[in-house]
Design a protein around this motif. Structure first.
Motif, short mmCIF file in Angstrom:
data_model
loop_
_atom_site.label_atom_id
_atom_site.label_comp_id
_atom_site.label_asym_id
_atom_site.label_seq_id
_atom_site.Cartn_x
_atom_site.Cartn_y
_atom_site.Cartn_z
N LYS A 1 -17.14 9.10 7.72
CA LYS A 1 -16.35 9.65 6.98
C LYS A 1 -17.21 10.65 6.09
O LYS A 1 -16.43 11.32 5.43
CB LYS A 1 -16.21 8.17 6.10
N GLY B 1 -14.63 3.34 -1.68
CA GLY B 1 -15.19 1.99 0.34
C GLY B 1 -14.66 0.80 -0.34
O GLY B 1 -15.41 0.20 0.42
N GLY B 2 -14.17 -0.03 -1.39
CA GLY B 2 -14.22 -1.22 -1.19
C GLY B 2 -15.52 -1.46 -1.29
O GLY B 2 -16.40 -1.44 -1.65
N LYS C 1 1.05 -1.04 -0.24
CA LYS C 1 0.13 0.19 -0.16
C LYS C 1 0.93 1.29 0.24
O LYS C 1 0.32 2.15 0.17
CB LYS C 1 -1.09 0.20 0.64
N LEU D 1 -5.31 5.60 9.08
CA LEU D 1 -4.89 5.54 8.85
C LEU D 1 -4.73 5.99 6.85
O LEU D 1 -3.54 6.30 6.66
CB LEU D 1 -4.70 4.44 8.27
N ARG E 1 -14.69 3.45 4.05
CA ARG E 1 -15.82 2.86 4.66
C ARG E 1 -16.93 3.61 3.97
O ARG E 1 -17.18 5.38 4.60
CB ARG E 1 -15.73 2.08 5.88
N GLU F 1 -1.45 7.27 5.59
CA GLU F 1 -1.23 7.08 3.66
C GLU F 1 -1.16 7.85 2.69
O GLU F 1 0.24 7.36 2.02
CB GLU F 1 -2.20 5.82 3.23
N1 UDP Z 1 -8.56 0.63 2.94
C1 UDP Z 1 -8.58 -0.36 1.53
N2 UDP Z 1 -9.60 -0.07 1.33
C2 UDP Z 1 -10.88 0.27 0.88
C3 UDP Z 1 -10.81 1.77 1.99
C4 UDP Z 1 -10.40 1.16 3.40
O1 UDP Z 1 -8.16 -0.68 2.19
O2 UDP Z 1 -12.03 0.21 0.29
C5 UDP Z 1 -7.89 0.83 3.65
C6 UDP Z 1 -7.25 2.73 3.84
O3 UDP Z 1 -6.35 2.73 3.48
C7 UDP Z 1 -6.35 2.04 5.50
C8 UDP Z 1 -7.55 1.47 6.26
O4 UDP Z 1 -8.79 1.03 5.63
O5 UDP Z 1 -5.79 1.57 5.64
C9 UDP Z 1 -8.86 2.28 6.90
O6 UDP Z 1 -8.03 2.34 8.68
P1 UDP Z 1 -8.88 4.07 8.84
O7 UDP Z 1 -8.22 4.23 9.97
O8 UDP Z 1 -8.95 5.49 7.66
O9 UDP Z 1 -9.94 4.19 9.61
P2 UDP Z 1 -10.45 3.32 9.61
O10 UDP Z 1 -11.88 2.53 8.72
O11 UDP Z 1 -10.03 1.74 10.81
O12 UDP Z 1 -12.04 3.83 10.25
#
Ligand code: UDP
Length: 419
Positions: free
Chosen positions: A239, A264-265, A204, A324, A234, A328
């Motif tokens: 958010k 948002g996956g 990443k 995070l 998410r 990133e």
């Molecule tokens: N993330 C991801 N794919 C997505 C959404 C989020 O890989 O579609 C990752 C993002 O890069 C980060 C983590 O999930 O590493 C989310 O961490 P963050 O502390 O920002 O938020 P949380 O979801 O824990 O509230």
């Protein structure tokens, strides 16, 4: 500074990203812990942030001369149902866990204690991660090791009966570590605050070739010639994706070529997430320049490519843990416009390493300002990267673990010679 000839491969790689100084500090602290046996225990080898970080921390500790190992407790379906309920309860949901499940939790820990006893009873320091293995101390704590409970979640407003139950296992530890002051509980032992970190060597976060970024943009129909702003999150109300769309719409009046990507996956497993996503889709309808990426699982490399390819990254959270995604993006030298909340405030020094905003209008103003001031994008991006290099990489995380270990092992000595 001269390159240390005794340095190893992994430490060398980290030195390249985090700087030689960072690795030098690790060596200095680890010198006081040489040969110590350190055991980390958690509940899964794969998946989730804890496993991800242990995968890197344990080999790093080993390379620093510490006899580090990683054990995983084994549980059955009931055990994980119980610990999932702990997780929800600790994060504030009201949950009722039947006594029968609590007995399973204790029994599974008892069985694991027997299996792990040889490792735990010969350790100098044991790190127990999160609540799942917390009762191990009760069964294996008699041999003089220092026990540290490392909590990765927000337990500031727990469901009281759950916290009361778990606290009986955690109180006897020698120390606890929480990620942020705002996540912590008062404890009868010393509480350390150690913020999360990112790994510069992960998929990443490794630098990507421009070709790969271009491919990703093309794959999602994003025009590489036009400016792009991004939020990776998410689909969760906290958010504020609708606020992001509003900010984009306001800014687009001044920058008509602007594109917005909301990534948002896939698997949205809570019903609220589905609702938020459909509201986002409604708000984005009719604008081909809003790309809602919410289908399928995006690989770390895809997230990396989107973050690398963005001109500006938003994280307009109304409430946030650490954030995070902010770290990133900053590591990729992006100016981040973030909600003025939680751990985002630790990372974004307003107007220096990014911008803190309270409203969509505030975010829109910053977007417009930056897009008309390209040198500021570069400058803030550079500051942001340096901020992460110094404060939020895994090497800093490890340095602080080593510091806690030194304090616990050498804390009673009259004199400690550092370096
Ligand atoms: N993330 C991801 N794919 C997505 C959404 C989020 O890989 O579609 C990752 C993002 O890069 C980060 C983590 O999930 O590493 C989310 O961490 P963050 O502390 O920002 O938020 P949380 O979801 O824990 O509230």
């Amino acid at each position: 500074m001269a390159v240390d000839i005794a340095s190893t491969d992994l430490l060398d790689k980290y030195a390249r990203h985090a700087g030689l100084d960072a690795v030098e500090q690790l060596r200095q602290l680890a010198g006081l812990l040489n040969g110590m046996k350190v055991v980390h225990v958690n509940s899964t080898r794969r998946g989730g942030g804890v496993a991800e970080i242990l995968e890197k921390l344990v080999p790093l500790m080993q390379e620093l001369g510490i006899d580090a190992s990683w054990e995983v407790i084994e549980g059955n379906e009931d055990f994980f149902a119980c610990t999932k309920a702990f997780h929800n309860g600790l994060q504030g949901k009201t949950v009722h866990i039947p006594d029968s499940l609590l007995r399973v939790y204790e029994e599974v820990n008892r069985v694991n204690s027997e299996r792990l006893r040889p490792a735990l009873e010969t350790a100098d320091i044991v790190f127990v991660h999160d609540p799942q293995p917390a009762p191990l101390l009760q069964n294996c704590g008699a041999c003089g090791a220092k026990w540290i409970w490392r909590c990765h979640i927000d337990v500031s407003h727990p469901c009281r009966p759950i916290w009361k139950y778990l606290r009986q296992f955690i109180n006897p530890y020698d120390a606890s570590i929480f990620s942020l002051d705002a996540f912590a509980q008062p404890m009868p032992h010393t509480v350390y605050l150690i913020p999360p970190s990112i790994d510069p060597l992960s998929e990443k976060n490794l630098p990507l070739p421009a070709r790969r970024v271009l491919e990703t943009k093309t794959e999602f129909g994003i025009d590489p010639q036009r400016p792009m702003i991004l939020q990776v999150s998410r689909f969760d109300r906290f958010k504020d994706p609708l606020g992001v769309i509003e900010a984009y719409q306001l800014a687009k009046r001044f920058v008509p070529s602007l594109q917005l990507v909301l990534a948002g996956g896939g698997a949205v497993d809570d019903p609220e997430g589905e609702t938020v996503l459909s509201e986002v889709r409604d708000a984005a309808a009719g604008d081909p320049d809003i790309h809602v990426l919410a289908s399928g699982h995006y690989t770390d490399r895809t997230i990396n490519a989107l973050q690398t390819g963005a001109d500006i990254v938003l994280q307009k959270s109304l409430r946030e843990g650490f954030g995070l995604t902010v770290t990133e993006a900053m590591w990729k030298s992006k100016p981040v416009i973030g909600g003025n909340t939680g751990g985002i405030r630790l990372q974004l020094v307003n107007h220096r390493t990014g911008f803190l905003v309270d409203t969509p209008e505030g975010a829109a103003l910053r977007i417009r300002y930056l897009l008309f001031n390209r040198p500021r994008i570069k400058q803030i991006g550079e500051n942001a990267k340096e901020m992460v290099r110094q404060n939020f990489l895994i090497t800093r995380h490890l340095r602080e673990y080593l510091t806690v270990m030194v304090a616990l092992i050498h804390g009673n000595e009259d004199r400690i010679e550092l370096g």
